[in-house]
Design a protein around this motif. Structure first.
Motif, PDB file in Angstrom:
ATOM      1  N   LEU A 169       0.831  -1.205   0.000  1.00 37.23           N
ATOM      2  CA  LEU A 169       0.000   0.000   0.000  1.00 37.23           C
ATOM      3  C   LEU A 169       0.863   1.251   0.000  1.00 37.23           C
ATOM      4  CD1 LEU A 169      -2.799  -1.069   2.508  1.00 37.23           C
ATOM      5  CD2 LEU A 169      -3.092  -0.602   0.078  1.00 37.23           C
ATOM      6  N   LEU A 170       1.973   1.221   0.732  1.00 38.95           N
ATOM      7  CA  LEU A 170       2.865   2.380   0.764  1.00 38.95           C
ATOM      8  C   LEU A 170       3.490   2.628  -0.604  1.00 38.95           C
ATOM      9  CD1 LEU A 170       4.302   4.586   2.393  1.00 38.95           C
ATOM     10  CD2 LEU A 170       6.107   2.926   2.870  1.00 38.95           C
ATOM     11  N   VAL A 171       3.934   1.547  -1.264  1.00 43.16           N
ATOM     12  CA  VAL A 171       4.503   1.690  -2.614  1.00 43.16           C
ATOM     13  C   VAL A 171       3.478   2.275  -3.567  1.00 43.16           C
ATOM     14  CG1 VAL A 171       5.369   0.395  -4.602  1.00 43.16           C
ATOM     15  CG2 VAL A 171       6.205  -0.147  -2.316  1.00 43.16           C
ATOM     16  N   VAL A 172       2.255   1.764  -3.495  1.00 42.28           N
ATOM     17  CA  VAL A 172       1.185   2.266  -4.360  1.00 42.28           C
ATOM     18  C   VAL A 172       0.910   3.733  -4.060  1.00 42.28           C
ATOM     19  CG1 VAL A 172      -1.289   2.098  -4.839  1.00 42.28           C
ATOM     20  CG2 VAL A 172       0.111   0.035  -4.769  1.00 42.28           C
ATOM     21  N   LEU A 173       0.888   4.101  -2.788  1.00 43.50           N
ATOM     22  CA  LEU A 173       0.617   5.487  -2.415  1.00 43.50           C
ATOM     23  C   LEU A 173       1.680   6.434  -2.957  1.00 43.50           C
ATOM     24  CD1 LEU A 173      -1.145   7.471  -0.811  1.00 43.50           C
ATOM     25  CD2 LEU A 173       0.295   6.995   1.189  1.00 43.50           C
ATOM     26  N   ILE A 174       2.935   6.056  -2.817  1.00 44.52           N
ATOM     27  CA  ILE A 174       4.029   6.909  -3.310  1.00 44.52           C
ATOM     28  C   ILE A 174       3.966   7.045  -4.830  1.00 44.52           C
ATOM     29  CG2 ILE A 174       6.538   7.095  -3.556  1.00 44.52           C
ATOM     30  CD1 ILE A 174       6.785   5.761  -0.820  1.00 44.52           C
ATOM     31  N   LEU A 175       3.815   5.909  -5.530  1.00 40.54           N
ATOM     32  CA  LEU A 175       3.745   5.954  -6.991  1.00 40.54           C
ATOM     33  C   LEU A 175       2.525   6.734  -7.466  1.00 40.54           C
ATOM     34  CD1 LEU A 175       4.748   2.275  -7.881  1.00 40.54           C
ATOM     35  CD2 LEU A 175       6.171   4.326  -8.018  1.00 40.54           C
ATOM     36  N   LEU A 176       1.414   6.579  -6.752  1.00 42.07           N
ATOM     37  CA  LEU A 176       0.193   7.285  -7.125  1.00 42.07           C
ATOM     38  C   LEU A 176       0.350   8.791  -6.989  1.00 42.07           C
ATOM     39  CD1 LEU A 176      -3.055   5.492  -5.872  1.00 42.07           C
ATOM     40  CD2 LEU A 176      -2.719   6.692  -8.034  1.00 42.07           C
ATOM     41  N   MET A 177       0.964   9.231  -5.895  1.00 43.11           N
ATOM     42  CA  MET A 177       1.140  10.671  -5.684  1.00 43.11           C
ATOM     43  C   MET A 177       2.057  11.263  -6.742  1.00 43.11           C
ATOM     44  SD  MET A 177       1.217  11.263  -1.576  1.00 43.11           S
ATOM     45  CE  MET A 177       1.122  13.031  -1.870  1.00 43.11           C
ATOM     46  N   ILE A 178       3.146  10.562  -7.039  1.00 43.42           N
ATOM     47  CA  ILE A 178       4.076  11.057  -8.065  1.00 43.42           C
ATOM     48  C   ILE A 178       3.389  11.117  -9.416  1.00 43.42           C
ATOM     49  CG2 ILE A 178       6.206  10.537  -9.306  1.00 43.42           C
ATOM     50  CD1 ILE A 178       7.291   9.331  -6.719  1.00 43.42           C
ATOM     51  N   ARG A 179       2.661  10.056  -9.763  1.00 43.34           N
ATOM     52  CA  ARG A 179       1.982  10.013 -11.062  1.00 43.34           C
ATOM     53  C   ARG A 179       0.867  11.055 -11.141  1.00 43.34           C
ATOM     54  NH1 ARG A 179       0.510  10.795 -15.079  1.00 43.34           N
ATOM     55  NH2 ARG A 179       0.002   9.494 -16.879  1.00 43.34           N
ATOM     56  N   SER A 180       0.180  11.284 -10.023  1.00 42.86           N
ATOM     57  CA  SER A 180      -0.921  12.249 -10.038  1.00 42.86           C
ATOM     58  C   SER A 180      -0.405  13.672 -10.209  1.00 42.86           C
ATOM     59  CB  SER A 180      -1.729  12.124  -8.741  1.00 42.86           C
ATOM     60  OG  SER A 180      -2.321  10.849  -8.632  1.00 42.86           O
ATOM     61  N   VAL A 181       0.699  13.994  -9.551  1.00 48.57           N
ATOM     62  CA  VAL A 181       1.282  15.331  -9.717  1.00 48.57           C
ATOM     63  C   VAL A 181       1.728  15.548 -11.157  1.00 48.57           C
ATOM     64  CG1 VAL A 181       3.198  16.832  -9.024  1.00 48.57           C
ATOM     65  CG2 VAL A 181       1.951  15.526  -7.298  1.00 48.57           C
ATOM     66  N   GLN A 182       2.144  14.471 -11.818  1.00 47.72           N
ATOM     67  CA  GLN A 182       2.664  14.576 -13.188  1.00 47.72           C
ATOM     68  C   GLN A 182       1.576  14.396 -14.249  1.00 47.72           C
ATOM     69  OE1 GLN A 182       5.645  11.486 -12.960  1.00 47.72           O
ATOM     70  NE2 GLN A 182       7.259  12.947 -12.462  1.00 47.72           N
ATOM     71  N   ILE A 183       0.305  14.465 -13.882  1.00 48.36           N
ATOM     72  CA  ILE A 183      -0.773  14.274 -14.841  1.00 48.36           C
ATOM     73  C   ILE A 183      -0.631  15.255 -16.004  1.00 48.36           C
ATOM     74  CG2 ILE A 183      -2.250  15.806 -13.453  1.00 48.36           C
ATOM     75  CD1 ILE A 183      -3.495  12.885 -15.620  1.00 48.36           C
ATOM     76  N   PHE A 184      -0.720  14.721 -17.215  1.00 46.98           N
ATOM     77  CA  PHE A 184      -0.606  15.610 -18.381  1.00 46.98           C
ATOM     78  C   PHE A 184      -1.287  15.029 -19.616  1.00 46.98           C
ATOM     79  CE2 PHE A 184       1.847  16.861 -22.223  1.00 46.98           C
ATOM     80  CZ  PHE A 184       1.383  18.166 -22.307  1.00 46.98           C
ATOM     81  N   ASP A 185      -0.760  13.902 -20.113  1.00 49.66           N
ATOM     82  CA  ASP A 185      -1.117  13.426 -21.455  1.00 49.66           C
ATOM     83  C   ASP A 185      -2.611  13.267 -21.669  1.00 49.66           C
ATOM     84  OD1 ASP A 185       1.386  12.228 -20.247  1.00 49.66           O
ATOM     85  OD2 ASP A 185       1.849  11.962 -22.375  1.00 49.66           O
ATOM     86  N   GLU A 186      -3.213  12.348 -20.884  1.00 44.84           N
ATOM     87  CA  GLU A 186      -4.627  12.042 -21.114  1.00 44.84           C
ATOM     88  C   GLU A 186      -5.519  13.233 -20.802  1.00 44.84           C
ATOM     89  OE1 GLU A 186      -3.584   9.988 -17.120  1.00 44.84           O
ATOM     90  OE2 GLU A 186      -2.619  10.512 -19.025  1.00 44.84           O
ATOM     91  N   ALA A 187      -5.141  14.039 -19.776  1.00 47.29           N
ATOM     92  CA  ALA A 187      -5.944  15.218 -19.435  1.00 47.29           C
ATOM     93  C   ALA A 187      -5.839  16.274 -20.537  1.00 47.29           C
ATOM     94  CB  ALA A 187      -5.483  15.795 -18.101  1.00 47.29           C
ATOM     95  N   TRP A 188      -4.662  16.437 -21.103  1.00 42.38           N
ATOM     96  CA  TRP A 188      -4.456  17.409 -22.178  1.00 42.38           C
ATOM     97  C   TRP A 188      -5.320  17.061 -23.389  1.00 42.38           C
ATOM     98  CZ3 TRP A 188      -1.643  21.879 -23.141  1.00 42.38           C
ATOM     99  CH2 TRP A 188      -1.452  22.222 -24.471  1.00 42.38           C
ATOM    100  N   VAL A 189      -5.317  15.795 -23.790  1.00 38.90           N
ATOM    101  CA  VAL A 189      -6.096  15.369 -24.952  1.00 38.90           C
ATOM    102  C   VAL A 189      -7.586  15.429 -24.644  1.00 38.90           C
ATOM    103  CG1 VAL A 189      -6.569  13.448 -26.505  1.00 38.90           C
ATOM    104  CG2 VAL A 189      -4.229  13.923 -25.794  1.00 38.90           C
ATOM    105  N   LEU A 190      -7.977  14.962 -23.467  1.00 37.10           N
ATOM    106  CA  LEU A 190      -9.392  14.878 -23.113  1.00 37.10           C
ATOM    107  C   LEU A 190     -10.046  16.247 -23.017  1.00 37.10           C
ATOM    108  CD1 LEU A 190     -11.711  12.964 -22.204  1.00 37.10           C
ATOM    109  CD2 LEU A 190     -10.944  13.365 -19.854  1.00 37.10           C
ATOM    110  N   THR A 191      -9.331  17.235 -22.463  1.00 37.47           N
ATOM    111  CA  THR A 191      -9.927  18.542 -22.184  1.00 37.47           C
ATOM    112  C   THR A 191      -9.498  19.622 -23.177  1.00 37.47           C
ATOM    113  OG1 THR A 191      -8.125  19.137 -20.665  1.00 37.47           O
ATOM    114  CG2 THR A 191     -10.020  17.987 -19.725  1.00 37.47           C
TER     115      THR A 191
END
Length: 329
Positions: free
Chosen positions: A249-271
């Motif tokens: 769960l800790l590994v998932v939490l860390i990876l999730l936070m890093i990936r969420s801060v770096q959100i770009f590709d899909e949000a850029w295309v979608l919006t």
């Protein structure tokens, strides 16, 4: 006369002898204890070129100004880019900041991180718990949940954009129910909601796989003992499963936070680039716009923003790792 197998063995022995000779020479020269560094050197060189060198270049650009691409032609401005980004009368009101779009992107990113981390973690955990049970066609469902991870973020954005379009599949279904069509991606609330939904759908398979591996590593004896003691499923979940799943769960939490801060590709295309307006303009998008998409290529400002983002991610990761050590001790 040697057959095909014998000739293949002789050719392989000859090739190994050719490779072995220089390796033995290097080992005699530097010693056996230093040999691991020889094998690590190619990867370290590539890692340095494509990871550490870009980081160093970005830090260097963060202290320069102007619009010229070559760093040798850019004037040194010291901390001016950082001052411009952090100059704000009220940090809760992006309009009062000198670089208002930067703080709009920060608050949008924080909003997205909060909702996306919680939603993805819960969905991935529930999915992993279900897929860990003895259900029919379990292998098929595991593959299906992981499949979106293999797709390109741009493809994901285009698929969901078509699905949510005014003439898309979702509105067609709503019209069958007598509900008037909705322009989901032009409404602030709906667009933010679906950005989170798309991100959860896209990435949850990867985190489900990590949690599923942790679940399968839990000894079955513990569940058998709990069943003998007539422990309820809820008690088993909170007393056995979740505590032993803590590292995953800790590994998932860390990876999730890093990936969420770096959100770009899909949000850029979608919006369509962060719309409507700046409702879905995130931090990485701000960096991209400043450096590559604006009329003025403000590489220094974009680099300063990326340095700040990197520092925040580093602090969050180190803080979470330190907290995990305290919990384990």
């Amino acid at each position: 006369m040697a057959g095909p197998a014998g000739l293949a063995d002789r050719a392989l022995d000859g090739a190994m002898a050719v490779v072995e000779a220089p390796i033995n020479a290097v080992e005699r020269l530097i010693g056996k204890r230093r040999m691991p560094y020889v094998f690590l050197a190619p990867n370290l060189v590539l890692f340095g070129i494509f990871t550490f060198l870009p980081i160093a270049i970005a830090i260097g650009y963060a202290f320069t100004g102007g619009t010229d691409l070559l760093i040798s032609n850019r004037p040194f401005v010291g901390l001016d880019n950082f001052r411009k980004l952090l100059s704000c009368a009220d940090y809760l009101a992006p309009g009062s900041c000198e670089e208002s779009l930067f703080w709009t992107a920060i608050w949008n990113t924080l909003w997205f991180v909060g909702f996306n981390v919680v939603a993805t973690l819960l969905v991935a955990l529930v999915t992993a718990l279900i897929l860990n049970r003895a259900i029919s066609a379990r292998g098929f469902f595991r593959a299906m949940f992981f499949y979106p991870v293999l797709l390109s973020p741009v493809v994901i954005g285009l698929i969901w954009k078509w699905f949510l379009d005014r003439n898309g599949l979702l509105n067609a279904f709503l019209q069958m129910l007598g509900v008037p069509p909705e322009i989901f991606l032009l409404d602030v609330g709906w667009s933010r909601f679906f950005v989170v939904v798309v991100s959860v759908w896209f990435h949850m398979g990867f985190y489900t796989l990590i949690l599923l591996a942790g679940l399968q590593a839990i000894p079955k004896d513990l569940y058998e003992a709990a069943a003998i003691d007539a422990a309820s499923p809820t008690r088993t979940l909170f007393r056995i499963t979740l505590p032993l799943l803590g590292p995953n769960l800790l590994v998932v939490l860390i990876l999730l936070m890093i990936r969420s801060v770096q959100i770009f590709d899909e949000a850029w295309v979608l919006t369509n680039g962060g719309g409507p307006g700046t409702a879905n303009t995130f931090l990485v998008q701000y960096i991209y716009q400043m450096a590559f998409a604006g009329d003025l290529r403000l590489y220094g400002l974009a680099s300063a923003a990326s340095v700040l983002m990197g520092l925040v991610l580093l602090i969050l990761t180190l803080g979470q790792l330190r907290l995990s050590r305290k919990v384990e001790s």
